[in-house]
Design a protein around this motif. Structure first.
Motif, PDB file in Angstrom:
ATOM      1  N   GLU A  77      -0.495  -0.371   1.502  1.00  0.00           N
ATOM      2  CA  GLU A  77      -1.340  -0.295   0.455  1.00  0.00           C
ATOM      3  C   GLU A  77      -2.471   0.545   0.751  1.00  0.00           C
ATOM      4  O   GLU A  77      -3.121   1.281  -0.130  1.00  0.00           O
ATOM      5  N   LEU A  78      -3.026   0.551   2.027  1.00  0.00           N
ATOM      6  CA  LEU A  78      -4.042   1.200   2.508  1.00  0.00           C
ATOM      7  C   LEU A  78      -3.652   2.898   2.699  1.00  0.00           C
ATOM      8  O   LEU A  78      -4.698   3.718   2.213  1.00  0.00           O
ATOM      9  N   ASN A  79      -2.596   3.162   2.880  1.00  0.00           N
ATOM     10  CA  ASN A  79      -2.229   4.417   2.858  1.00  0.00           C
ATOM     11  C   ASN A  79      -1.982   5.031   1.486  1.00  0.00           C
ATOM     12  O   ASN A  79      -2.507   6.209   1.180  1.00  0.00           O
ATOM     13  N   ARG A 112      -7.071  -2.688  -7.564  1.00  0.00           N
ATOM     14  CA  ARG A 112      -7.995  -2.124  -8.687  1.00  0.00           C
ATOM     15  C   ARG A 112      -8.660  -0.803  -8.091  1.00  0.00           C
ATOM     16  O   ARG A 112      -8.923   0.061  -9.086  1.00  0.00           O
ATOM     17  N   ILE A 113      -9.077  -0.819  -6.791  1.00  0.00           N
ATOM     18  CA  ILE A 113      -9.579   0.353  -6.344  1.00  0.00           C
ATOM     19  C   ILE A 113      -8.838   1.714  -6.261  1.00  0.00           C
ATOM     20  O   ILE A 113      -9.274   2.606  -6.610  1.00  0.00           O
ATOM     21  N   THR A 114      -7.601   1.293  -6.232  1.00  0.00           N
ATOM     22  CA  THR A 114      -6.431   2.436  -6.440  1.00  0.00           C
ATOM     23  C   THR A 114      -6.366   3.198  -7.606  1.00  0.00           C
ATOM     24  O   THR A 114      -6.014   4.371  -7.470  1.00  0.00           O
ATOM     25  N   ASP A 115      -6.902   2.387  -8.470  1.00  0.00           N
ATOM     26  CA  ASP A 115      -6.854   2.862  -9.937  1.00  0.00           C
ATOM     27  C   ASP A 115      -7.940   3.437 -10.269  1.00  0.00           C
ATOM     28  O   ASP A 115      -8.203   4.011 -11.477  1.00  0.00           O
ATOM     29  N   PHE A 116      -9.211   3.488  -9.591  1.00  0.00           N
ATOM     30  CA  PHE A 116     -10.430   4.068  -9.561  1.00  0.00           C
ATOM     31  C   PHE A 116     -10.298   5.476 -10.333  1.00  0.00           C
ATOM     32  O   PHE A 116     -10.775   6.201 -11.177  1.00  0.00           O
ATOM     33  N   GLU A 191      -2.293  -0.979 -10.378  1.00  0.00           N
ATOM     34  CA  GLU A 191      -2.664  -2.059  -9.901  1.00  0.00           C
ATOM     35  C   GLU A 191      -1.543  -3.195 -10.277  1.00  0.00           C
ATOM     36  O   GLU A 191      -0.981  -3.122 -11.319  1.00  0.00           O
ATOM     37  N   GLY A 192      -1.048  -3.949  -9.292  1.00  0.00           N
ATOM     38  CA  GLY A 192       0.081  -4.904  -9.575  1.00  0.00           C
ATOM     39  C   GLY A 192       1.447  -4.427  -9.302  1.00  0.00           C
ATOM     40  O   GLY A 192       2.456  -4.997  -9.482  1.00  0.00           O
ATOM     41  N   GLN A 193       1.691  -3.043  -9.009  1.00  0.00           N
ATOM     42  CA  GLN A 193       2.713  -2.308  -8.989  1.00  0.00           C
ATOM     43  C   GLN A 193       2.975  -1.908  -7.528  1.00  0.00           C
ATOM     44  O   GLN A 193       2.393  -2.082  -6.790  1.00  0.00           O
ATOM     45  N   PRO A 194       4.518  -1.975  -7.127  1.00  0.00           N
ATOM     46  CA  PRO A 194       4.917  -1.790  -5.943  1.00  0.00           C
ATOM     47  C   PRO A 194       4.241  -0.372  -5.375  1.00  0.00           C
ATOM     48  O   PRO A 194       3.955   0.496  -6.212  1.00  0.00           O
ATOM     49  N   VAL A 195       3.940  -0.243  -4.143  1.00  0.00           N
ATOM     50  CA  VAL A 195       3.303   1.218  -3.467  1.00  0.00           C
ATOM     51  C   VAL A 195       4.595   1.935  -3.841  1.00  0.00           C
ATOM     52  O   VAL A 195       5.832   1.917  -3.272  1.00  0.00           O
ATOM     53  N   PRO A 196       4.278   3.130  -4.211  1.00  0.00           N
ATOM     54  CA  PRO A 196       5.369   4.351  -4.462  1.00  0.00           C
ATOM     55  C   PRO A 196       5.829   4.353  -3.280  1.00  0.00           C
ATOM     56  O   PRO A 196       5.358   4.759  -2.184  1.00  0.00           O
ATOM     57  N   GLU A 197       7.016   4.719  -3.076  1.00  0.00           N
ATOM     58  CA  GLU A 197       8.095   5.031  -2.155  1.00  0.00           C
ATOM     59  C   GLU A 197       7.605   5.914  -1.068  1.00  0.00           C
ATOM     60  O   GLU A 197       7.727   5.783   0.434  1.00  0.00           O
ATOM     61  N   GLU A 198       7.126   7.057  -1.466  1.00  0.00           N
ATOM     62  CA  GLU A 198       6.563   8.230  -0.550  1.00  0.00           C
ATOM     63  C   GLU A 198       5.114   7.635   0.330  1.00  0.00           C
ATOM     64  O   GLU A 198       4.869   8.401   1.201  1.00  0.00           O
ATOM     65  N   TYR A 199       4.684   6.624  -0.176  1.00  0.00           N
ATOM     66  CA  TYR A 199       3.606   6.124   0.788  1.00  0.00           C
ATOM     67  C   TYR A 199       4.109   4.931   1.563  1.00  0.00           C
ATOM     68  O   TYR A 199       2.886   4.536   2.174  1.00  0.00           O
ATOM     69  N   ARG A 200       5.121   4.559   1.551  1.00  0.00           N
ATOM     70  CA  ARG A 200       5.382   3.408   2.339  1.00  0.00           C
ATOM     71  C   ARG A 200       5.888   3.925   3.760  1.00  0.00           C
ATOM     72  O   ARG A 200       7.119   4.437   3.965  1.00  0.00           O
TER      73      ARG A 200
END
Length: 219
Positions: A77-79, A112-116, A191-200
């Protein structure tokens, strides 16, 4: 990748012994994360000992994300958050900080912040306005909204005028300036979606194999 913020990774056993954790710049890669985890003795054998124990960001790009929110998040999430916020310019970061510091902030989760970055137009931000008087002066003399002779403006109490405006439009004063909703709809994208694969990047390293070779006996 440029550092957006850093997190401190720690091992519970080392923490209890008073030893330091290791700082990891975000966004990061799986390889960099695993190298950091090895430094604190975390591997796939003891994932339960791993936790996030700190948060820091560059002085010139301060992010007012609540400390406890960062510590409660997971690395992926943080990545992703770091990658998203790395797209913001200085003015947009100032607006984000104002939104984060607003009373009863709507930015109440990492998602929510990720969508800013998709919603920079959701707010109107006046970074140099911190008081009712400054807000009144802005609307009277700089906004172009009030059309009246200058000598009439001189008779208006800017503080009272500013308080009236803030109340009417439900704006808030923060240490990062004045903030008010623009009227645009919030776009919920990640928000509410899985973290995209490239950031996992969260994969625990395998335990270090015992590489000591038996010593050959001298003849």
């Amino acid at each position: 990748m440029n550092e957006v913020f850093s997190i401190q990774l720690h091992n519970r056993q080392l923490y209890e012994q008073g030893k330091d954790g290791v700082w990891l710049d975000m966004p990061t890669t799986t390889e960099q994360l695993q190298a950091a985890l090895r430094q604190i003795g975390i591997s796939a054998d003891n994932p339960q000992d791993f936790f996030i124990n700190g948060y820091s960001c560059p002085e010139d790009r301060h992010l007012a994300i609540p400390y406890d929110m960062v510590l409660a998040a997971d690395v992926d999430e943080l990545n992703f958050l770091a990658a998203r916020l790395g797209q913001l310019d200085a003015a947009e970061i100032a607006e984000l900080n104002a939104a984060l510091q607003a009373p009863q902030s709507e930015l109440s989760s990492i998602g929510r912040i990720t969508d800013f970055p998709e919603n920079v137009d959701y707010y109107v931000h006046l970074p140099d306005v911190h008081t009712a008087a400054a807000l009144g002066d802005y609307y009277l003399n700089r906004s172009g909204v009030v059309d009246m002779p200058q000598e009439w403006k001189a008779g208006i109490d800017t503080a009272q005028f500013g308080r009236h405006i803030a109340q009417q439009e439900q704006g808030v004063f923060t240490q990062y300036g004045y903030l008010v909703r623009s009227g645009d709809e919030w776009q919920r994208v990640h928000e509410g979606q899985p973290v995209p694969e490239e950031y996992r990047v969260m994969h625990y390293p395998q335990p270090e194999a015992d590489r000591e070779e038996p010593q050959a006996q001298q003849p």
